[in-house]
Design an enzyme around this catalytic site. Structure first.
Site, PDB file in Angstrom:
ATOM      1  N   LYS A 148       0.638  -1.278   0.132  1.00  0.00           N
ATOM      2  CA  LYS A 148       0.080   0.018  -0.222  1.00  0.00           C
ATOM      3  C   LYS A 148       0.843   1.189  -0.105  1.00  0.00           C
ATOM      4  O   LYS A 148       1.444   1.668   0.935  1.00  0.00           O
ATOM      5  CB  LYS A 148      -0.969  -0.011   1.216  1.00  0.00           C
ATOM      6  CG  LYS A 148      -1.878   1.214   1.091  1.00  0.00           C
ATOM      7  CD  LYS A 148      -2.174   1.694   2.422  1.00  0.00           C
ATOM      8  CE  LYS A 148      -2.612   3.177   2.270  1.00  0.00           C
ATOM      9  NZ  LYS A 148      -1.761   4.216   2.415  1.00  0.00           N
ATOM     10  N   CYS A 172      13.130  10.318   7.516  1.00  0.00           N
ATOM     11  CA  CYS A 172      13.105   9.878   8.849  1.00  0.00           C
ATOM     12  C   CYS A 172      14.530   9.994   9.823  1.00  0.00           C
ATOM     13  O   CYS A 172      14.426   9.956  10.923  1.00  0.00           O
ATOM     14  CB  CYS A 172      12.392   8.436   9.165  1.00  0.00           C
ATOM     15  SG  CYS A 172      13.359   7.168   7.844  1.00  0.00           S
ATOM     16  N   GLU A 211       9.657  15.228  15.972  1.00  0.00           N
ATOM     17  CA  GLU A 211      10.306  14.891  14.638  1.00  0.00           C
ATOM     18  C   GLU A 211       9.357  16.099  13.880  1.00  0.00           C
ATOM     19  O   GLU A 211       8.221  16.017  13.763  1.00  0.00           O
ATOM     20  CB  GLU A 211       9.877  13.659  14.109  1.00  0.00           C
ATOM     21  CG  GLU A 211      10.301  13.254  12.618  1.00  0.00           C
ATOM     22  CD  GLU A 211      10.272  11.897  12.313  1.00  0.00           C
ATOM     23  OE1 GLU A 211       9.202  11.326  12.436  1.00  0.00           O
ATOM     24  OE2 GLU A 211      11.045  11.242  11.539  1.00  0.00           O
ATOM     25  N   GLU A 238       9.653   0.284  10.789  1.00  0.00           N
ATOM     26  CA  GLU A 238      10.626   1.553  10.224  1.00  0.00           C
ATOM     27  C   GLU A 238      10.086   2.843  10.635  1.00  0.00           C
ATOM     28  O   GLU A 238       9.354   3.501   9.622  1.00  0.00           O
ATOM     29  CB  GLU A 238      11.645   1.355   9.066  1.00  0.00           C
ATOM     30  CG  GLU A 238      12.870   1.910   8.947  1.00  0.00           C
ATOM     31  CD  GLU A 238      12.812   3.361   8.739  1.00  0.00           C
ATOM     32  OE1 GLU A 238      12.663   4.195   9.381  1.00  0.00           O
ATOM     33  OE2 GLU A 238      12.847   3.753   7.105  1.00  0.00           O
TER      34      GLU A 238
END
Lengths: 489, 333, 265
Positions: free
Chosen positions: A193, A301, A398, A267
């Site tokens: 996906k 990331c 983040e 992850e």
């Protein structure tokens, strides 16, 4: 001393627009779901538009897969696994992967343009990083397909079955490659996906699978939003889930799979420290810092979003960094001279704005080089915050945008303490000329990837993944095969 | 001077370059000067891989149409048209001078080059041929290309070429001294040559192809600038590799650091190995990104080249006419 | 006339000492009163493990191997005592041999599990295993000694610090083992052993934000709930068996760290 301005008659030097030809990619008006080897209408009967974040123009309409569609895709993958793929000679499996790698290389320009259009990233990155690395991943894992028993001696490796894979919008094709290449090499079939905002290169990849004559159902691609991902995670017909994305969603998936025995790799997010010592090669460190946080608009990331500078050079380094930022070119992602493209979505832009506002409110000093933001589309100027305290949100959360927080430190111990003082542990950077200090820092940093005197390098042979809340499992290298295998020890 | 003393002196001098402008002389008896400030220009170090990666990235900058034409004409104006052969004759140099003044006889809008660069013997002839043209005469000197002779002879040679009319002097550094760590020898020699130059501009050739590392290139650049160089120059053209994009970037960064800290403005000349217009534009991109438009003038940037000019001329005509060109239509000198 | 034996008080093993449960409670198992660890004992054990972790992880692999081998020696010396609280001498022998087997892995792990990676570019790139951190172990109920040793040894040899919950029904072997550990060279806090009710202690450990991994091999019906709680800080979850012996068991409690450095002059 003569002032340079009096001595010279400076030339006005402008890079002319150098847009990559867009007509190399022709999107269909509408894309169905790639299930069982063909694009099919969604049983959900739902569609949604996908746009270019640089212009907000609609590029195509894609299907929004519902529960029934997910079920059909998993069924197709299971069928392909049981009827051919898992018993295919590994050497043949390898050849399919080689074919895909070659097709990606052949169609690289088209894929790069599509990636930049749909995701907003500069063409120089999609052209020089995303697409070549995606092809390299298939090439690398192709070679493993018939050598698994050498990778895991005495363990009798065997495929798991059907893997559900959910990928993010920051490196759409590359993340697809990171997921699909090792899964197929290990003998699994997949239901992938793509992210809601960046489905198009995955749909071109579906066409690559067709060209490679990959058996139907080995790769299935279901577009959709968060609900599609949730359906996939809840589907009990999967042997494996691999997810790359936010820590929040990662935790939800881990909870969802609790007790099911479904294998999982995650992850997730990061808040990497990039540590610069006073003896570093300064101009190269500046480049590393810039690459660390402004690469792909900071939608990375493992971005080096927390710059830790040793105090003696802090002032000098910040001055050099600010001047370097003035040379960054923000604009049309398809322009070959563009360094900073568009923010991937309105939602992401709003999150960046909100966090940047919080940084200003909390008392950090903001710097943005003079740069004109296009009127249409989603844009954010490269930003540096100085005078940042460890406790500020911009130093903790983040941001996933082109926003750097600068903190200072005095000793290696303090740098380690600050660098590790986070729930994340994906990556870190160290800049020093002293070899023993590099190794010491590399050892003490609690992060899955440590870049020393470089940053944001990726390679199919190099394992990637996090410590702590940045996830578990590795992608890349021999280690990246393990999450897709079971062992009959 | 004994070797140890010399090395100590050179170390102190080099290090104190960083701090000299601000540090007080120590006042306690028996004390000595230490570089204590984190200031530019740091001797510092250079990471080869990252430097080369940055240069490669800049080489991919794409400039088109109007900018390209302006860049090509700038490249012509920045050119030190060079002949440095044992077989050079007054006739050959004279022809070169004609080419320097009017590079493209067909297209008179193409500007003259910056200078003609020759051996000492040919300076007088070149000077006469170029009189009134605005094109300068540059002479190599100091036992070019090896530099392997005494300082006294080198200085005498420089005095002579200046008397003969050289506007610019391209000296070579003593690589033997540099590579054995006798930095003060290198420094003193540049100082003496600078003095001998008088009004003439001094370009200091580092011969980067012999220095082995970018760290050395940076160190030698700082040394040359500290000793009074008006330009730093990569190569003689007699050693391979000559100029490269990363070595030029490395030197430009040193130029930038010197300017940041001292305000001193130093020029840069990559020489050797630049043969195509495309390469020239890559160098200009590196210059632009590192030092900005202020440095984009023949006063502060030169190309040392011989075959580059015709390729640039072909590209200029191609830009103007849209037709790909042949060297047959451009004079070879 | 026969002599009245001096009985042992079965206590917890936390930070290298043998405290009673903070709650003051005990429960009866195998005919003995055994400490009934509380939430605060879990807290203390995790604090002790966290404190000991850096030192143990930083101990040279060769030394870690020797420490584990020393533990095997101590177990062998107490073989009779251990045999008395488990299924017997065979189980003890197997447990000792298992510790010896794992001891030998300490300085080989990086060679078997790590790699140097040929990336396409001027970079040297290598991957090394590192310990995950603080590992919680829910030991299987049986075998009382072998089950705990099979789960404990791989976590230890990799450099982790451990908080283990002993077999609920057969906790005496774990305490006996703790005494062997205390007299070996395993640094204080590297192994902490709690006795009590798994249903109480498991969720606290699974949800604890300073525990990096949890081994649910002995969790039984609570596995799903514990795994759910473990997601709070993305814990690594190991589901092993009570009797396995493999380097991959060690890998369950390791992180792979990849380091890049340019190769240039």
């Amino acid at each position: 001393m003569t002032d340079v301005r009096q001595r010279t008659s400076p030339l006005e030097w402008e890079y002319a627009p150098a847009p990559e030809a867009r007509d190399i990619v022709k999107f269909q008006e509408r894309y169905g779901l790639f299930i069982g080897g063909e694009l099919v209408e969604p049983r959900s009967k739902e569609w949604f538009p996908t746009i270019s974040p640089a212009t907000e123009e609609q590029l195509a309409e894609v299907a929004l897969a519902g529960a029934e569609d997910v079920d059909a895709a998993v069924g197709a993958a299971r069928n392909a696994f049981e009827n051919g793929w898992s018993t295919l000679r590994p050497a043949e499996r390898a050849k399919y992967l080689y074919r895909i790698a070659r097709l990606l290389q052949e169609r690289s320009r088209e894929l790069a343009v599509a990636e930049s259009l749909n995701g907003g990233k500069p063409i120089k990155e999609s052209r020089d990083v995303d697409v070549p690395l995606a092809a390299a991943h298939f090439f690398y894992y192709a070679g493993w397909a018939d050598k698994l028993e050498y990778a895991f001696p005495n363990r009798r490796p065997a495929p798991l079955g059907v893997a559900g894979q959910i990928i993010p919008w920051n490196f759409p094709l590359l993340m697809l490659a990171w997921k699909i290449a090792p899964a197929l090499a290990a003998g699994n079939t997949v239901v992938l996906k793509p992210a809601e905002t960046t489905p198009l290169t995955a749909l071109i990849f579906a066409d690559v699978c067709r060209q490679a004559e990959l058996p139907a159902g080995v790769v299935n691609i279901i577009t959709g939003d968060g609900s599609t991902g949730a359906h996939l995670v809840r589907h009990r017909g999967l042997d494996k889930i691999a997810f790359t994305g936010s820590t929040e969603v990662g935790k939800a998936i881990q909870r969802e799979l609790a007790g099911t025995g479904t294998r999982l790799t995650l992850e997730l997010g990061g808040k990497a420290a990039n540590i610069v010592f006073d003896d570093c090669a300064l101009d190269q460190a500046i480049e590393g810092i810039v690459n660390g946080i402004y690469f792909n608009q900071g939608h990375v990331c493992c971005a080096g979003s927390r710059l830790l500078v040793q105090e003696p050079i802090a002032e000098l380094l910040i001055a050099k960094l600010k001047r370097r930022l003035e040379t960054l070119r923000l604009g049309d992602p398809l322009d070959k001279n563009t360094d900073i493209g568009a923010i991937n979505s309105r939602a992401q832009l709003e999150r960046i704005r909100e966090l940047v506002a919080s940084g200003e409110e909390e008392g950090a000093e903001i710097y943005q080089p003079p740069c004109v933001l296009p009127e249409k589309g989603y844009w954010f100027a490269p930003t540096v915050f100085t005078n940042v305290a460890q406790s500020y949100r911009i130093a903790q959360e983040e941001i996933f945008g082109p926003v750097l927080s600068v903190l200072t430190f005095r000793t290696p111990d303090e740098a380690i303490e600050k660098a590790n003082n986070t729930a994340y542990g994906l990556s870190a950077g160290v800049w020093t000329e002293k070899g023993s200090r590099i190794l010491c820092m590399a050892q003490r940093l609690r992060a899955g990837v440590v870049w020393a005197n470089t940053f944001n390098r990726f390679d199919p042979a190099s394992p990637f993944g996090g410590y702590k809340e940045s996830g578990f499992g590795r992608e890349g290298g021999r280690h990246g095969l393990e999450p897709y295998l079971r062992f009959e020890e | 001077m004994a070797r140890e003393q010399e090395m100590a002196a050179s170390a102190t001098r080099l290090d104190s370059m960083a701090a000299a402008s601000t540090l007080p002389t120590p006042s306690f008896p028996g004390g000595f000067e230490l570089p204590l400030a984190f200031r530019l220009p740091r001797i510092g170090s250079v990471d080869a891989v990252a430097l080369e990666a940055r240069a490669a990235e800049l080489a991919k900058r794409s400039i088109k149409k109007d900018s390209k034409l302006a860049a090509l004409e700038l490249a012509v104006r920045m050119m030190d048209l060079t002949t440095l052969e044992g077989a050079d004759t007054p006739g050959k140099v004279s022809a070169l001078c004609s080419k320097a003044i009017r590079p493209d006889p067909v297209d008179r809008t193409v500007p003259s080059v910056a200078a003609v660069c020759v051996y000492p013997n040919l300076v007088a002839g070149a000077k006469a041929r170029l009189a009134g043209s605005g094109v300068k005469v540059a002479s190599v000197a100091t036992a070019f290309p090896s530099g392997q002779t005494s300082t006294a002879l080198k200085v005498a040679e420089v005095r002579e070429v200046v008397v003969l009319g050289a506007d610019e002097v391209d000296m070579v550094i003593d690589r033997g001294a540099f590579l054995s760590g006798r930095y003060s020898k290198v420094y003193d020699e540049i100082c003496q040559v600078k003095e001998a130059c008088g009004e003439a501009h001094l370009k200091v050739i580092l011969e980067t192809g012999e220095l082995g590392t970018y760290d050395n290139v940076r160190r030698a650049s700082l040394l040359a600038m500290a000793a009074g160089a008006d330009f730093v120059k990569t190569s003689t053209g007699k050693v391979s590799p000559a100029a490269t994009l990363p070595v030029t970037l490395c030197m430009l960064e040193a130029v930038r650091d010197v300017h940041d800290e001292t305000g001193r403005v130093v020029g840069m000349k990559p020489a050797g190995g630049i043969r195509t217009a495309k390469q020239a534009i890559q160098y200009l991109c590196v210059l632009h990104e590192t030092l900005g438009t202020q440095w984009m003038t023949p006063d502060l940037f030169r190309f040392g080249a011989s075959s580059l000019l015709n390729d640039v001329l072909m590209q200029i005509r191609k830009q103007k006419t849209g037709v790909y060109q042949s060297l047959d239509y451009f004079t070879s000198d | 006339m026969s002599r009245l034996p001096v009985r042992k008080t079965y206590k917890l093993f936390v930070g290298g000492t043998f405290p009673r449960s903070e709650s003051g409670r005990t429960y009866e198992a195998e005919g003995q009163n055994v400490a009934h660890a509380s939430r605060k004992d879990v807290r203390d054990a995790v604090v002790a493990a966290r404190k000991a972790f850096a030192g143990w992880a930083g101990t040279a692999a060769y030394n870690r191997g020797q420490v584990l081998y020393r533990l095997a020696e101590m177990m062998e010396a107490r073989a009779d005592n251990l045999a008395a609280v488990c299924s017997g001498r065979d189980e003890v022998d197997a447990a000792v041999d298992r510790v010896v087997w794992y001891a030998g892995w300490a300085d080989k792990l990086a060679q078997v599990l790590g790699s140097s990676n040929p990336v396409s570019g001027p970079y040297f790139n290598f991957t090394v295993p590192e310990p995950t951190g603080v590992v919680a172990i829910l030991a299987p109920d049986e075998p009382a000694l072998g089950g705990l040793v099979s789960r404990l040894a791989p976590a230890l040899v990799g450099g982790n610090a451990v908080v283990a919950v002993a077999s609920e029904t057969h906790p005496l072997a774990a305490i006996e083992l703790a005494e062997a550990i205390a007299t070996s060279d395993v640094p204080a806090g590297v192994v902490n052993i709690l006795t009590g009710f798994r249903a109480e202690l498991g969720p606290i450990l699974a949800g604890h934000m300073d525990v990096n991994a949890i081994d649910v091999t002995g969790a039984g019906d609570d596995t799903a709930d514990l795994e759910r709680a473990a997601a709070a800080n993305v814990k690594r979850v190991a589901r092993g068996s009570a009797d396995s012996q493999s380097p991959w068991e060690i890998a369950s409690f390791l992180e792979m760290k990849t380091v890049w450095h340019p190769v240039g002059q």
